[in-house]
Design a protein around this motif. Sequence first.
Motif, short mmCIF file in Angstrom:
data_model
loop_
_atom_site.label_atom_id
_atom_site.label_comp_id
_atom_site.label_asym_id
_atom_site.label_seq_id
_atom_site.Cartn_x
_atom_site.Cartn_y
_atom_site.Cartn_z
N PRO A 188 0.82 -1.22 0.00
CA PRO A 188 0.00 0.00 0.00
C PRO A 188 0.85 1.27 0.00
CG PRO A 188 -0.80 -1.58 1.62
CD PRO A 188 0.52 -2.09 1.15
N PRO A 189 0.43 2.26 -0.78
CA PRO A 189 1.18 3.51 -0.82
C PRO A 189 1.05 4.31 0.46
CG PRO A 189 -0.79 3.67 -2.17
CD PRO A 189 -0.69 2.26 -1.72
N ASP A 190 1.96 5.24 0.64
CA ASP A 190 1.96 6.14 1.79
C ASP A 190 0.65 6.94 1.80
OD1 ASP A 190 2.35 8.21 3.60
OD2 ASP A 190 4.38 8.65 2.95
N PRO A 191 -0.13 6.88 2.89
CA PRO A 191 -1.40 7.63 2.93
C PRO A 191 -1.23 9.12 2.66
CG PRO A 191 -1.28 6.09 4.76
CD PRO A 191 0.07 6.08 4.10
N ALA A 192 -0.10 9.69 3.06
CA ALA A 192 0.11 11.12 2.83
C ALA A 192 0.19 11.43 1.34
CB ALA A 192 1.40 11.57 3.52
N VAL A 193 0.70 10.50 0.55
CA VAL A 193 0.82 10.72 -0.90
C VAL A 193 -0.54 10.58 -1.58
CG1 VAL A 193 2.04 9.98 -2.99
CG2 VAL A 193 3.19 9.89 -0.80
N LEU A 194 -1.43 9.82 -0.96
CA LEU A 194 -2.76 9.62 -1.54
C LEU A 194 -3.68 10.82 -1.36
CD1 LEU A 194 -3.57 5.97 -0.39
CD2 LEU A 194 -3.15 6.73 -2.73
N ARG A 195 -3.30 11.74 -0.48
CA ARG A 195 -4.20 12.83 -0.09
C ARG A 195 -4.72 13.64 -1.27
NH1 ARG A 195 -0.81 15.23 3.93
NH2 ARG A 195 -0.81 13.57 5.46
N ASP A 196 -3.86 13.90 -2.25
CA ASP A 196 -4.24 14.75 -3.37
C ASP A 196 -4.65 13.97 -4.61
OD1 ASP A 196 -3.77 17.16 -1.97
OD2 ASP A 196 -1.62 16.98 -2.36
N ALA A 197 -4.73 12.65 -4.47
CA ALA A 197 -5.16 11.81 -5.59
C ALA A 197 -6.64 11.47 -5.47
CB ALA A 197 -4.34 10.52 -5.64
N THR A 198 -7.25 11.12 -6.59
CA THR A 198 -8.57 10.50 -6.57
C THR A 198 -8.36 9.02 -6.35
OG1 THR A 198 -9.51 12.14 -8.07
CG2 THR A 198 -10.67 10.05 -7.88
N VAL A 199 -8.77 8.51 -5.20
CA VAL A 199 -8.51 7.12 -4.82
C VAL A 199 -9.68 6.25 -5.26
CG1 VAL A 199 -7.96 5.54 -2.95
CG2 VAL A 199 -7.11 7.89 -2.89
N LEU A 200 -9.38 5.20 -6.01
CA LEU A 200 -10.40 4.30 -6.54
C LEU A 200 -10.35 2.96 -5.83
CD1 LEU A 200 -9.78 4.94 -10.35
CD2 LEU A 200 -11.37 6.14 -8.84
N PRO A 201 -11.49 2.28 -5.70
CA PRO A 201 -11.49 0.96 -5.06
C PRO A 201 -10.86 -0.11 -5.92
CG PRO A 201 -13.68 1.49 -5.88
CD PRO A 201 -12.85 2.72 -6.06
N ASN A 202 -10.90 0.08 -7.23
CA ASN A 202 -10.34 -0.88 -8.18
C ASN A 202 -10.25 -0.21 -9.55
OD1 ASN A 202 -13.02 -1.16 -9.40
ND2 ASN A 202 -13.49 -2.38 -7.57
N LEU A 203 -9.60 -0.89 -10.48
CA LEU A 203 -9.40 -0.30 -11.81
C LEU A 203 -10.71 -0.16 -12.57
CD1 LEU A 203 -7.09 0.72 -13.65
CD2 LEU A 203 -7.08 -1.57 -14.69
N ALA A 204 -11.66 -1.04 -12.29
CA ALA A 204 -12.94 -0.99 -13.00
C ALA A 204 -13.68 0.32 -12.76
CB ALA A 204 -13.82 -2.17 -12.58
N ALA A 205 -13.36 0.99 -11.66
CA ALA A 205 -14.02 2.27 -11.35
C ALA A 205 -13.43 3.44 -12.13
CB ALA A 205 -13.92 2.55 -9.85
N LEU A 206 -12.33 3.20 -12.85
CA LEU A 206 -11.63 4.31 -13.50
C LEU A 206 -12.43 5.00 -14.61
CD1 LEU A 206 -9.01 5.98 -13.82
CD2 LEU A 206 -8.20 4.20 -15.40
N PRO A 207 -13.05 4.27 -15.55
CA PRO A 207 -13.75 4.98 -16.63
C PRO A 207 -14.80 5.97 -16.12
CG PRO A 207 -13.47 2.68 -17.21
CD PRO A 207 -13.05 2.82 -15.77
N ARG A 208 -15.58 5.56 -15.16
CA ARG A 208 -16.60 6.46 -14.62
C ARG A 208 -15.96 7.66 -13.92
NH1 ARG A 208 -21.99 6.32 -12.91
NH2 ARG A 208 -22.51 8.43 -12.24
N SER A 209 -14.89 7.42 -13.16
CA SER A 209 -14.21 8.50 -12.45
C SER A 209 -13.57 9.48 -13.41
CB SER A 209 -13.16 7.91 -11.50
OG SER A 209 -12.65 8.90 -10.64
N LEU A 210 -12.98 8.99 -14.50
CA LEU A 210 -12.41 9.87 -15.51
C LEU A 210 -13.49 10.72 -16.17
CD1 LEU A 210 -9.90 7.45 -17.27
CD2 LEU A 210 -9.29 9.57 -16.10
N SER A 211 -14.61 10.08 -16.47
CA SER A 211 -15.72 10.82 -17.10
C SER A 211 -16.25 11.90 -16.19
CB SER A 211 -16.84 9.84 -17.46
OG SER A 211 -17.92 10.51 -18.05
#
Length: 218
Positions: A188-211
Amino acid sequence: MDAVIFDLDGVLVDSETTWDEVRRAVVAEHGGTWRPEATRAQQGMSTPEWANYLVETLGARLTPDEIARTVIDEMAARYADRPPVIDGADQVVREISRHWPVAIASSSPPVLIHSFLTACDLTSLVPVAVSSEEVAAGKPAPDVYLRAATLLNVEASRCAAVEDSTNGLRAAFAADMTVFAVPNPHFPPDPAVLRDATVLPNLAALPRSLSDAAHSGK
């Protein structure tokens, strides 16, 4: 948002544990000593960087060129039948490529990137694939992402990056990209680095999140 750039290991291919297993075995076989921090330290390194690390820091009794060849040959052998593609990853890339230009920016050597693209029949849909072997510095430096954006003829700040590891996320942020994180369950990545990212539960969630991001103007 004008393009989407994927990391490979841990995002499209479930290979982080395989890299770890192969490097550990090679270091042990050639007289080196693995350290607790070694796995995370190498995530994102280019081939010359991790080869030097295995020799100079972990004490493997080979030259960096020899240890790089040994590790990559073993990885290629394990990829021979089919790379360990994450379930549905190729379909996600196909779906996204219908809406945006797509690239790969990876720390894997070119032979393994192309093995993935060929196995999944994605070569024509992913016109740009950059290995950190082909730039000055591996992740967390932004070089591989900046090179991918340049080859796509897109401003880096207009790209989305999809990452899973601490060093990969740092590289994408350093390239001034919009960052989507699919946290690696094994490392798992450093939680501090995740703060400014859009965190997804899995790759399948990416198309909707990008849209959603595109429509909101992010």
